[in-house]
Design a protein around this motif. Structure first.
Motif, short mmCIF file in Angstrom:
data_model
loop_
_atom_site.label_atom_id
_atom_site.label_comp_id
_atom_site.label_asym_id
_atom_site.label_seq_id
_atom_site.Cartn_x
_atom_site.Cartn_y
_atom_site.Cartn_z
N TYR A 56 0.83 -1.21 0.00
CA TYR A 56 0.00 0.00 0.00
C TYR A 56 0.87 1.26 0.00
O TYR A 56 0.46 2.30 -0.52
CB TYR A 56 -0.94 0.00 1.22
CG TYR A 56 -2.03 -1.03 1.16
CD1 TYR A 56 -3.27 -0.74 0.60
CD2 TYR A 56 -1.83 -2.32 1.67
CE1 TYR A 56 -4.28 -1.69 0.55
CE2 TYR A 56 -2.82 -3.27 1.62
CZ TYR A 56 -4.05 -2.95 1.06
OH TYR A 56 -5.04 -3.91 1.01
N ASP A 60 0.59 3.19 -6.12
CA ASP A 60 -0.25 4.39 -6.12
C ASP A 60 -1.73 4.13 -6.35
O ASP A 60 -2.50 5.06 -6.53
CB ASP A 60 0.26 5.39 -7.17
CG ASP A 60 0.30 4.80 -8.58
OD1 ASP A 60 -0.22 3.68 -8.77
OD2 ASP A 60 0.85 5.47 -9.48
N SER A 61 -2.14 2.87 -6.36
CA SER A 61 -3.57 2.58 -6.51
C SER A 61 -3.88 1.23 -5.88
O SER A 61 -3.02 0.34 -5.82
CB SER A 61 -4.00 2.57 -7.98
OG SER A 61 -3.55 1.40 -8.63
N PHE A 62 -5.12 1.07 -5.43
CA PHE A 62 -5.54 -0.20 -4.84
C PHE A 62 -5.50 -1.32 -5.87
O PHE A 62 -5.15 -2.46 -5.55
CB PHE A 62 -6.95 -0.08 -4.26
CG PHE A 62 -7.00 0.67 -2.96
CD1 PHE A 62 -6.17 0.34 -1.91
CD2 PHE A 62 -7.88 1.72 -2.78
CE1 PHE A 62 -6.20 1.02 -0.71
CE2 PHE A 62 -7.93 2.42 -1.59
CZ PHE A 62 -7.08 2.06 -0.55
N ASP A 63 -5.88 -1.02 -7.09
CA ASP A 63 -5.88 -2.05 -8.13
C ASP A 63 -4.50 -2.66 -8.32
O ASP A 63 -4.34 -3.87 -8.49
CB ASP A 63 -6.38 -1.46 -9.46
CG ASP A 63 -7.89 -1.23 -9.46
OD1 ASP A 63 -8.57 -1.85 -8.61
OD2 ASP A 63 -8.38 -0.44 -10.28
N LYS A 64 -3.48 -1.80 -8.29
CA LYS A 64 -2.11 -2.30 -8.43
C LYS A 64 -1.72 -3.15 -7.22
O LYS A 64 -1.04 -4.18 -7.37
CB LYS A 64 -1.14 -1.13 -8.59
CG LYS A 64 -1.27 -0.40 -9.93
CD LYS A 64 -0.27 0.75 -10.02
CE LYS A 64 -0.42 1.50 -11.34
NZ LYS A 64 0.52 2.65 -11.44
N ASP A 137 -16.28 4.21 -4.41
CA ASP A 137 -16.13 4.71 -5.77
C ASP A 137 -17.38 4.46 -6.63
O ASP A 137 -17.34 4.60 -7.85
CB ASP A 137 -14.89 4.12 -6.45
CG ASP A 137 -14.98 2.61 -6.62
OD1 ASP A 137 -15.99 2.01 -6.17
OD2 ASP A 137 -14.04 2.01 -7.19
#
Length: 305
Positions: A56, A60-64, A137
């Motif tokens: 985390y 830079d993103s949750f998807d990654k 989202d």
């Protein structure tokens, strides 16, 4: 194989006997996050584990993050069984589990208590009449004012502010919402505030969610249901005279559309009325109408070229 285990929604008291048995089976233990009160059980019993929290901070993103977690889990499980622990229960709001299932990885699901149960207890609501479950989202078309709604992943003030603006396009700004933090834990906080006040709170964290009771706000499904009831109660039907009346009114209202004054609500109401009347008379199939409209959406932009 990957044993995917739910840690329960609150503290170590929520751990199931099966979860405890698996964490002690000698396999490598992986935790999506160690920000969970049940971690005390691992430490008190000297059970080794590896957490993915470092991802985390690196990405830079949750998807990654989720993609990397799944990648590591698959690699680790190629030659030996492993255990993967997630907060709550694996099949509620756990994207990594969904991704593992989609990749057709051999997994064994061990359920836990989801966070939904303590949230319902915190707000004193019964889900029997329907409960909509969304994350932060979600867009305005995902909401349904006829249903109580739980919104997850409201973990900071910025997200709460964006969510508040989105909600005010569907609900009245004075409608009430509950902000629940640390549901079911000793330091649980439940606050009842108005939707427009969501950004005013400063203590959101990774265990915060927003609960919105059903409201009197209207949406398309409510309108269609009401219109259908009126048609049945008033025994309305479609003949040539009624068809011409509706058609002429639509044409009249269409000619009045301008940048300053619009008649879209009248045109939409009349169009829906016509569609429902035709459906009642067996002249059209609503499902086919929806499918045809959906197929034409890709060409909508042609009107602006």
């Amino acid at each position: 194989m990957i044993n995917v285990v739910g840690l329960g929604s609150t503290s170590a008291k929520d751990l199931t006997l099966e979860a405890v048995k698996i964490m002690k089976n000698g396999n490598k233990n992986f935790l999506r996050t160690d920000r969970h009160d049940s971690l005390s059980f691992f430490k008190e019993n000297n059970i080794k584990y590896k957490s993915f929290d470092y991802l985390y901070d690196e990405m830079d993103s949750f998807d990654k993050v989720y993609s990397k977690v799944v990648e590591i889990l698959i690699e680790e499980s190629k030659n030996k069984d492993i255990n993967y622990f997630v907060p709550g229960t694996p099949l509620v709001a756990e994207k990594t589990v969904k991704m593992l299932i989609e990749k057709k990885i051999d997994i064994n699901i061990i359920n836990g208590i989801s966070f939904i149960e303590p949230v319902l207890a915190a707000v004193g609501r019964d889900a029997v009449d329907g409960l909509l479950f969304l994350d932060s989202d979600a867009n305005k078309f995902d909401f349904d004012t006829r249903r109580d709604t739980i919104i997850t992943q409201v973990y900071n003030k910025r997200i709460a502010s964006d969510l508040s603006l989105e909600l005010q396009e569907i609900y009245d700004e004075e409608d009430l919402a509950y902000v629940i933090t640390n549901a079911g834990i000793e330091d649980e906080i439940v606050r009842e505030i108005k939707i427009y006040e969501l950004p005013r709170l400063d203590d959101y964290n990774h265990q915060s969610c927003v609960y919105i009771p059903r409201s009197k706000g209207k949406n398309l499904n409510i309108i269609l249901n009401k219109m259908s009831s009126i048609i049945n109660e008033e025994d309305l039907y479609l003949d040539e005279a009624n068809l011409n009346n509706i058609k002429n009114e639509i044409i009249k209202k269409s000619n009045s559309i301008s940048m300053d004054y619009e008649n879209e609500e009248n045109i939409l109401a009349l169009s829906l009325l016509l569609i429902l009347l035709k459906s009642n008379d067996g002249l059209i199939d609503l499902r086919q109408i929806y499918n045809k409209i959906y197929k034409r959406l890709d060409k909508i932009a042609d009107f602006f070229k």
